[in-house]
Design a protein around this motif. Structure first.
Motif, mmCIF file in Angstrom:
data_model
loop_
_atom_site.group_PDB
_atom_site.id
_atom_site.type_symbol
_atom_site.label_atom_id
_atom_site.label_comp_id
_atom_site.label_asym_id
_atom_site.label_seq_id
_atom_site.Cartn_x
_atom_site.Cartn_y
_atom_site.Cartn_z
ATOM 1 N N SER A 54 -62.090 36.643 10.014
ATOM 2 C CA SER A 54 -63.490 36.193 10.069
ATOM 3 C C SER A 54 -64.373 37.179 10.838
ATOM 4 C CB SER A 54 -63.593 34.798 10.674
ATOM 5 O OG SER A 54 -63.187 34.818 12.027
ATOM 6 N N LEU A 55 -63.741 38.094 11.589
ATOM 7 C CA LEU A 55 -64.515 39.124 12.277
ATOM 8 C C LEU A 55 -65.282 40.002 11.291
ATOM 9 C CD1 LEU A 55 -62.005 40.230 15.061
ATOM 10 C CD2 LEU A 55 -64.122 38.938 15.369
ATOM 11 N N LEU A 56 -64.809 40.077 10.053
ATOM 12 C CA LEU A 56 -65.543 40.829 9.026
ATOM 13 C C LEU A 56 -66.982 40.342 8.929
ATOM 14 C CD1 LEU A 56 -63.194 41.195 5.927
ATOM 15 C CD2 LEU A 56 -64.223 43.031 7.269
ATOM 16 N N TYR A 57 -67.156 39.037 9.000
ATOM 17 C CA TYR A 57 -68.488 38.465 8.872
ATOM 18 C C TYR A 57 -69.308 38.696 10.142
ATOM 19 C CZ TYR A 57 -66.361 36.305 4.841
ATOM 20 O OH TYR A 57 -65.704 36.108 3.652
ATOM 21 N N SER A 78 -61.641 40.936 0.780
ATOM 22 C CA SER A 78 -61.046 41.570 1.959
ATOM 23 C C SER A 78 -60.594 40.528 2.970
ATOM 24 C CB SER A 78 -62.046 42.532 2.602
ATOM 25 O OG SER A 78 -62.342 43.577 1.703
ATOM 26 N N PHE A 79 -61.358 39.461 3.099
ATOM 27 C CA PHE A 79 -60.990 38.362 3.992
ATOM 28 C C PHE A 79 -59.632 37.793 3.572
ATOM 29 C CE2 PHE A 79 -60.897 33.847 5.004
ATOM 30 C CZ PHE A 79 -61.224 33.851 6.345
ATOM 31 N N ARG A 80 -59.479 37.496 2.286
ATOM 32 C CA ARG A 80 -58.215 36.945 1.770
ATOM 33 C C ARG A 80 -57.077 37.953 1.937
ATOM 34 N NH1 ARG A 80 -61.714 35.232 -2.097
ATOM 35 N NH2 ARG A 80 -61.083 36.834 -3.571
ATOM 36 N N LEU A 81 -57.377 39.215 1.671
ATOM 37 C CA LEU A 81 -56.369 40.260 1.794
ATOM 38 C C LEU A 81 -55.846 40.367 3.219
ATOM 39 C CD1 LEU A 81 -54.914 42.615 0.365
ATOM 40 C CD2 LEU A 81 -56.858 44.051 1.006
ATOM 41 N N LEU A 82 -56.749 40.420 4.182
ATOM 42 C CA LEU A 82 -56.346 40.484 5.590
ATOM 43 C C LEU A 82 -55.488 39.276 5.958
ATOM 44 C CD1 LEU A 82 -59.734 41.693 7.060
ATOM 45 C CD2 LEU A 82 -57.576 42.948 7.225
#
Length: 178
Positions: A54-57, A78-82
């Motif tokens: 969630s840090l991506l956001y 990318s969220f799902r991938l991480l």
């Protein structure tokens, strides 16, 4: 005031290049300044993204150029991938080394007697050469085989993240980000 460098995008300030012997003479409102050494910081940021996708956001406006509208960034893939890589044993070991600040030292141990017997500074340089290469050139990097042997999922995650972002930027027609 700090300014972002257009070449490497680091924040630079007059204090950034100040020799450390002068740092002890500097204060802000009477408080001494200290220097903090962030060991393997770029890889620790990756480790944190894997641990908490969630840090991506939250980091979106810091990671990406401010000219890209935040709502146009398709970060879900990318969220799902991480998230999918979190439970892999080599990913967790990579994270542990990053958090302890010993990533380069541990890679030195892995390399001992293999393709190179490099010290920490050389391994750091090799890590950047490996990770920041274009996808098709990564397998040709000096450190690729040894790193892939011990951290195959880290390599795979980095490759997939790069593919996601390249595809996202192609769709956004943001050629300068590729």
């Amino acid at each position: 005031f700090p300014k972002r460098n257009n070449t490497n995008y680091r924040l630079n300030h007059v204090l950034t290049n100040l020799p450390s012997r002068y740092l002890s003479q500097c204060t802000i409102e009477g408080e001494e300044l200290i220097e903090i050494d962030l060991k393997n910081s770029q890889f620790t940021l990756l480790a944190n993204l894997i641990k908490n996708p969630s840090l991506l956001y939250r980091w979106g406006n810091t990671i990406f150029n401010s000219t890209v509208p935040e709502n146009s960034l398709p970060l879900e893939a990318s969220f799902r991938l991480l998230h999918n890589f979190q439970d892999k044993a080599d990913i967790q070991l990579f994270q542990e080394y990053c958090y302890q600040g010993v990533l380069y030292e541990e890679i030195c141990k892995v390399l001992h007697g293999k393709e190179t017997t490099s010290g920490r500074d050389k391994v750091k340089s090799l890590m950047f050469a490996l990770v920041f290469k274009e996808i098709q050139h990564m397998p040709k990097a000096e450190l690729y085989d040894a790193f892939n042997e011990n951290f195959a999922n880290v390599i795979e995650l980095i490759i997939q993240l790069k593919r996601n972002f390249v595809n996202d930027f192609k769709e956004m027609d943001q050629k300068e980000f590729m």
